[in-house]
Design a protein around this motif. Structure first.
Motif, PDB file in Angstrom:
ATOM      1  N   HIS A 236       0.811  -1.217   0.000  1.00 38.82           N
ATOM      2  CA  HIS A 236       0.000   0.000   0.000  1.00 38.82           C
ATOM      3  C   HIS A 236       0.843   1.265   0.000  1.00 38.82           C
ATOM      4  O   HIS A 236       0.323   2.346  -0.285  1.00 38.82           O
ATOM      5  N   GLN A 240       3.274   6.014  -2.250  1.00 41.03           N
ATOM      6  CA  GLN A 240       3.098   7.015  -1.209  1.00 41.03           C
ATOM      7  C   GLN A 240       4.037   8.193  -1.428  1.00 41.03           C
ATOM      8  O   GLN A 240       5.241   8.028  -1.606  1.00 41.03           O
ATOM      9  N   SER A 244      -1.859  12.824  -2.763  1.00 38.37           N
ATOM     10  CA  SER A 244      -2.751  12.358  -1.706  1.00 38.37           C
ATOM     11  C   SER A 244      -3.952  13.288  -1.599  1.00 38.37           C
ATOM     12  O   SER A 244      -3.986  14.371  -2.192  1.00 38.37           O
ATOM     13  N   GLN A 351      -3.334   3.297  -8.390  1.00 39.27           N
ATOM     14  CA  GLN A 351      -4.228   3.424  -7.236  1.00 39.27           C
ATOM     15  C   GLN A 351      -3.439   3.971  -6.053  1.00 39.27           C
ATOM     16  O   GLN A 351      -2.501   3.335  -5.565  1.00 39.27           O
ATOM     17  N   LEU A 352      -3.834   5.156  -5.579  1.00 44.38           N
ATOM     18  CA  LEU A 352      -3.085   5.852  -4.536  1.00 44.38           C
ATOM     19  C   LEU A 352      -3.673   5.645  -3.143  1.00 44.38           C
ATOM     20  O   LEU A 352      -2.937   5.458  -2.176  1.00 44.38           O
ATOM     21  N   GLU A 353      -5.010   5.712  -3.037  1.00 44.29           N
ATOM     22  CA  GLU A 353      -5.680   5.554  -1.745  1.00 44.29           C
ATOM     23  C   GLU A 353      -6.984   4.783  -1.952  1.00 44.29           C
ATOM     24  O   GLU A 353      -7.593   4.839  -3.030  1.00 44.29           O
ATOM     25  N   PRO A 394      -4.303   0.291  -2.996  1.00 40.33           N
ATOM     26  CA  PRO A 394      -3.115   1.143  -3.088  1.00 40.33           C
ATOM     27  C   PRO A 394      -1.874   0.341  -3.467  1.00 40.33           C
ATOM     28  O   PRO A 394      -1.611  -0.730  -2.928  1.00 40.33           O
ATOM     29  N   HIS A 418      -7.058   7.898  -7.366  1.00 36.63           N
ATOM     30  CA  HIS A 418      -6.101   7.324  -8.310  1.00 36.63           C
ATOM     31  C   HIS A 418      -5.621   8.382  -9.288  1.00 36.63           C
ATOM     32  O   HIS A 418      -6.274   9.402  -9.515  1.00 36.63           O
TER      33      HIS A 418
END
Length: 642
Positions: A236, A240, A244, A351-353, A394, A418
């Protein structure tokens, strides 16, 4: 060089796409006599041979390592749907941004992610699933504020190039800009990029990191433009620090974000798509209220506001040889922002969060394969069975080619953030030939009498749709004549001239380069000149014939012949906003053209200024100084004051 002069003449015969007439240039023109062509060629060959010998001694395996990857050679609805970047007809005039492939010669043990298991195919033959054997998601400690001598290494000196005033002002607020988790995979790869001296290898390394554990050569040979691909990393923290929801909030607070121009609010309910953009600035109160009402927020051109996204795209554009752009999508829980559709770009979804459920479908008919334009919105009844259905978490990556229909929704009470990286918009063989053929026909008519001969007086008696079933021998002869003339057009096609014009367009489309610490220190940006005690100090550093130089980066400039003149188009003064300004260029005089070609081709090898194939020392120094002062050259060692 002869090819450039020839292309300059060919361009005069007709208009190419987005061609601009160069404006008159100020400054003096050196009217020194040219050497005889034979002597100039011998001098040029001798310098090239010395550069090649040096490369063979210092980098014996670079050429073989850099060529391992094979690359594949009006919208009725919303062209900027979920997963698409801005298109020329819609958002590209505001912010939308849409780069030859190489693999890094790094051993597997040096990669951030461990060597993968064997590739496993999904049930459908059109999708590929790659799983990385990485540790499960873990909580990271709070980000440590960047320390004063480490920020440049972390961000690859992204702050060294001027950003829009609003961006600089916003960075002083409570934005997370400039601070990345110090133990994230993204931070580690950015720090690694800062140590790679070759911009082409930096681009190859970042793309390798993006699609790891899949080998880039396998991706380009088997999957690019062909298949949907899912990479599961089970990490995940992989992206990072890239972007965000906290960054989104800071941008809304500190930047001049306008609804419709920079931010869209949209939702898809009961098969109906709605865009709910109020007029004016997207202040946090308005944007978050729309989000609470079930709208997805789409941030266009995040590279204009985020230094890290800018760096990410600026490096990758050299990998693709085509403009790289992005959009950010923030979707509230239990909602869908956009209708099913396909796009006209190659899409990489990061996919970020949170989580998001995706369904991807193959093109329904052959005409939709590798689509040239984005589609209108589809209903669920228009779709068949998805070729890939998955929930992105993520760290996961999803790729699908142009023409692949897709839709995505949030479920299970979790939001989704995303980033969609997009490239290869209108970068096809057909687009290339569309520019070549009119010029080829014009040249053929000028140079070959067969193209100027008159049509048969009676051709309308046997040609045309009403005669398509006719067996008249005159019709057969007419069709054969057309085939012969079309075949001859290849001899008149100004392929190199059109290639130069497309390269010029790419230079104008590109983001400005991001400098490494070394590039900054050895370029004009690293000179110690400053204002002190009422006067400028440390003035007087100059290039000499003994100074060794090479271009700042590999893809920042292109020499193009136009209207009988030679112009060097460059990216270092481009804006992070698409086409905010006109293309930037320098005029290169004929006596300096061979030297300019040598500098462009010899990167990343250094060349002595005194070895540049010019007529005089003055020509050598004036060319090198002009390029250095513009930020296009770096020196092997820092310049010293005379």
């Amino acid at each position: 060089m002869d090819g450039l002069r020839a292309s300059a003449g060919l361009v005069r015969r007709g208009r190419l796409r987005r061609r601009r007439q160069p404006q008159p240039h100020s400054g003096s023109v050196l009217t020194l006599p040219l050497r005889p062509r034979k002597i100039r060629r011998q001098l040029r060959r001798s310098v090239v041979s010395r550069v090649a010998a040096r490369r063979a001694q210092t980098l014996p395996s670079e050429d073989s390592e850099d060529s391992r990857v094979e690359s594949a050679v009006d919208d009725a609805g919303d062209p900027l749907s979920d997963g698409a970047a801005a298109t020329p007809d819609a958002r590209r005039e505001s912010c939308g941004r849409l780069g030859p492939s190489e693999s890094l010669a790094a051993p597997p043990a040096a990669r951030t992610v461990q060597t993968p298991r064997a590739l496993a195919e999904v049930q459908s033959p059109a999708a590929r699933l790659v799983e990385a054997q990485t540790p499960p998601a873990r909580l990271l400690p709070a980000p440590v504020p960047a320390r004063a001598g480490e920020t440049s290494a972390l961000l690859c000196n992204a702050q060294n190039l001027a950003a829009p005033a609003s961006v600089a002002q916003g960075a002083q607020g409570d934005s997370a800009e400039g601070e990345l988790p110090w133990d994230s995979p993204l931070q580690r790869v950015l720090a690694e990029l800062n140590r790679i001296p070759n911009s082409r290898r930096r681009a190859a390394r970042l793309f390798e990191w993006l699609i790891t554990p899949m080998p880039p050569e396998h991706f380009y040979r088997r999957l690019w433009e062909r298949e949907a691909v899912l990479v599961r990393r089970q990490d995940h923290a992989y992206y990072q620090g890239l972007f965000s929801t906290a960054d989104m909030d800071a941008i809304l607070r500190h930047e001049d974000v306008q609804f419709g121009q920079h931010l869209d609010a949209a939702r898809y309910i009961d098969g109906r798509r709605e865009t709910l953009n109020p007029p004016g600035r997207a202040l946090p109160a308005a944007a978050w209220s729309l989000y609470q009402a079930g709208c997805s927020l789409r941030l266009l051109c995040p590279q204009a506001f985020s230094t890290t996204v800018w760096q990410f795209l600026a490096v990758l554009q050299e990998q693709f040889g085509s403009m790289a752009g992005s959009n950010i999508y923030l979707t509230p829980p239990n909602s869908q922002g956009f209708a099913p559709h396909y796009d006209d770009i190659e899409a990489f979804v990061l996919q970020l969060e949170g989580r998001k459920h995706w369904r991807v479908y193959r093109p329904r008919v052959a005409a939709e394969e590798l689509a040239l334009t984005s589609s209108p919105n589809f209903s669920q009844e228009d779709l068949g069975e998805p070729v890939l259905q998955t929930v992105l978490e993520p760290g996961d990556l999803l790729y699908f080619p142009r023409g692949f229909i897709h839709q995505a929704e949030c479920q299970d009470g979790v939001h989704s953030l995303h980033l969609t990286l997009s490239t290869y918009q209108r970068n096809t063989w057909g687009d290339f030939l569309e520019a070549v053929l009119p010029l080829a026909i014009q040249a053929a008519m000028e140079e070959n009498v067969e193209f100027r001969r008159g049509l048969p007086r009676d051709f309308m008696d046997y040609m045309g749709a009403q005669h398509s079933d006719s067996k008249d021998p005159r019709r057969t002869a007419f069709m054969e004549k057309v085939r012969v003339l079309v075949a001859r057009l290849g001899h008149f096609a100004p392929v190199d001239a059109v290639a130069d014009q497309r390269a010029k367009d790419f230079i104008h489309d590109s983001l400005p380069p991001v400098l490494t610490d070394k590039e900054r220190a050895l370029s004009v940006h690293g000179l110690p000149i400053r204002w002190e005690a009422g006067e400028p100090v440390n003035v007087g550093a100059q290039l000499t014939t003994e100074t060794e130089v090479h271009m700042l980066q590999g893809g920042i400039a292109r020499l193009v012949g136009e209207g009988g003149h030679l112009f060097l188009y460059y990216t270092v003064e481009n804006s992070r906003i698409y086409h905010l300004e006109e293309a930037k260029y320098l005029e290169i005089y004929p006596q300096q053209a061979d030297a300019m070609e040598l500098l462009l081709r010899s990167y990343p090898e250094f060349v002595r200024v005194g070895d540049l194939p010019c007529d005089t020392v003055e020509d050598q120094l004036s060319l090198a100084t002009m390029l250095y002062d513009k930020g296009l050259l770096i020196t092997k060692v820092p310049l010293t004051l005379n």
